[in-house]
Design a protein around this motif. Sequence first.
Motif, short mmCIF file in Angstrom:
data_model
loop_
_atom_site.label_atom_id
_atom_site.label_comp_id
_atom_site.label_asym_id
_atom_site.label_seq_id
_atom_site.Cartn_x
_atom_site.Cartn_y
_atom_site.Cartn_z
N ALA A 100 0.80 -1.23 0.00
CA ALA A 100 0.00 0.00 0.00
C ALA A 100 0.83 1.28 0.00
O ALA A 100 0.31 2.35 -0.30
N GLY A 101 2.11 1.18 0.36
CA GLY A 101 2.92 2.38 0.56
C GLY A 101 3.19 3.18 -0.70
O GLY A 101 3.08 2.68 -1.82
N LYS A 102 3.57 4.44 -0.50
CA LYS A 102 3.84 5.34 -1.62
C LYS A 102 5.25 5.17 -2.19
O LYS A 102 5.54 5.66 -3.28
N GLY A 103 6.14 4.52 -1.46
CA GLY A 103 7.49 4.31 -1.97
C GLY A 103 8.24 5.61 -2.19
O GLY A 103 8.92 5.77 -3.21
N THR A 104 8.14 6.52 -1.23
CA THR A 104 8.75 7.84 -1.41
C THR A 104 10.26 7.78 -1.60
O THR A 104 10.83 8.60 -2.32
N ARG A 105 10.91 6.80 -1.00
CA ARG A 105 12.37 6.70 -1.13
C ARG A 105 12.79 6.25 -2.53
O ARG A 105 13.94 6.39 -2.92
N LEU A 106 11.82 5.69 -3.28
CA LEU A 106 12.12 5.22 -4.64
C LEU A 106 11.81 6.27 -5.70
O LEU A 106 11.93 6.00 -6.89
N ARG A 107 11.40 7.45 -5.28
CA ARG A 107 11.15 8.50 -6.26
C ARG A 107 12.42 8.84 -7.02
O ARG A 107 13.50 8.76 -6.45
N PRO A 108 12.32 9.19 -8.31
CA PRO A 108 11.10 9.47 -9.09
C PRO A 108 10.44 8.23 -9.70
O PRO A 108 9.42 8.36 -10.38
N LEU A 109 10.97 7.04 -9.46
CA LEU A 109 10.40 5.84 -10.08
C LEU A 109 8.96 5.59 -9.66
O LEU A 109 8.17 5.01 -10.40
N GLU B 230 -6.61 2.62 3.70
CA GLU B 230 -6.99 4.01 3.40
C GLU B 230 -5.92 5.00 3.83
O GLU B 230 -5.78 6.08 3.25
N ASN B 231 -5.17 4.62 4.86
CA ASN B 231 -4.12 5.51 5.38
C ASN B 231 -2.78 4.78 5.36
O ASN B 231 -2.36 4.21 6.37
N PRO B 232 -2.07 4.77 4.21
CA PRO B 232 -0.80 4.06 4.13
C PRO B 232 0.23 4.54 5.14
O PRO B 232 1.14 3.79 5.49
N ALA B 233 0.08 5.78 5.60
CA ALA B 233 1.02 6.30 6.60
C ALA B 233 0.75 5.72 7.98
O ALA B 233 1.51 5.98 8.92
N GLY B 234 -0.29 4.92 8.11
CA GLY B 234 -0.64 4.34 9.41
C GLY B 234 0.28 3.24 9.86
O GLY B 234 0.24 2.82 11.03
N GLY B 235 1.11 2.74 8.95
CA GLY B 235 2.10 1.74 9.34
C GLY B 235 1.76 0.33 8.91
O GLY B 235 0.64 0.03 8.45
N THR B 236 2.75 -0.56 9.07
CA THR B 236 2.60 -1.94 8.63
C THR B 236 1.58 -2.71 9.46
O THR B 236 0.91 -3.61 8.96
N GLY B 237 1.47 -2.35 10.74
CA GLY B 237 0.48 -3.00 11.60
C GLY B 237 -0.93 -2.69 11.16
O GLY B 237 -1.80 -3.58 11.11
N GLU B 238 -1.15 -1.44 10.81
CA GLU B 238 -2.47 -1.05 10.30
C GLU B 238 -2.75 -1.74 8.97
O GLU B 238 -3.87 -2.17 8.70
N ALA B 239 -1.71 -1.87 8.14
CA ALA B 239 -1.87 -2.56 6.86
C ALA B 239 -2.30 -4.01 7.07
O ALA B 239 -3.23 -4.50 6.41
#
Length: 234
Positions: free
Chosen positions: A8-17, A78-87
């Motif tokens: 679910a994550g946005k992969g911000t560290r992999l930007r711009p990919l 719905e909230n990917p920033a909620g963490g892996t536990g929430e996922a």
Amino acid sequence: MQCVILAAGKGTRLRPLTDSTPKTLVKVSGKPILQHTVEALPSEITEIILVVGYLEEQIRNFCGTEFFGKKIKYVTQENPAGGTGEALNCAKELVKGKFLLLNGDDIYGAEALKIIIKEESAVFGVRSDTPERFGVLIPDAHGFLKQIIEKPKIPPSNLINIGGYVLDDSIFRYEVGVSELGEVFVTDMVTAYAQNNQMKIIEQDLWLPIGYPEDIDKAEKILKAQSDSKNSGA
């Protein structure tokens, strides 16, 4: 047996990919990370639950309802920033009994996956020269998991957590608090679960985390070397 994959994550560290592509569909050696993962799963895994969020339609369109012979179900975080536990908690209503849990942006070795699913409860680990950068696995006196400590300044071990677990649906009874970072960590849930379940530590021989663009080149070199070795019969 089911496998839950956190994607679910946005992969911000992999930007711009990842500006226009979900991180699990970023290609390594010509195919998406998620495809590497699914192809490595043993035949005992018949159903995959994908926890999706960011650009999820691309993942749904890529995998459909069946992918490499395995049934696919989806839940949205719905909230990917909620963490892996929430996922993981998003998959609660779909998980039945023992299941495999994997990170969606890592590549795991097929042989160790065959081994870990035979355990009632287990966690993947690898040896690291920089364990302070990861969650560190702490075994008890009998070698089972006692605790996972996130990024300790002075690591008591060089055996790190790589986000692969065999659990059962009782994991959802272990409610943990929100961390200082505002996230619910699956590692906190696993630590609580391990107090009542003997989790065997299975060392993985191939783990390729894709966190940054430069990790792709590293992973491709390792995969090529592995392929060349197999083809040469070594």
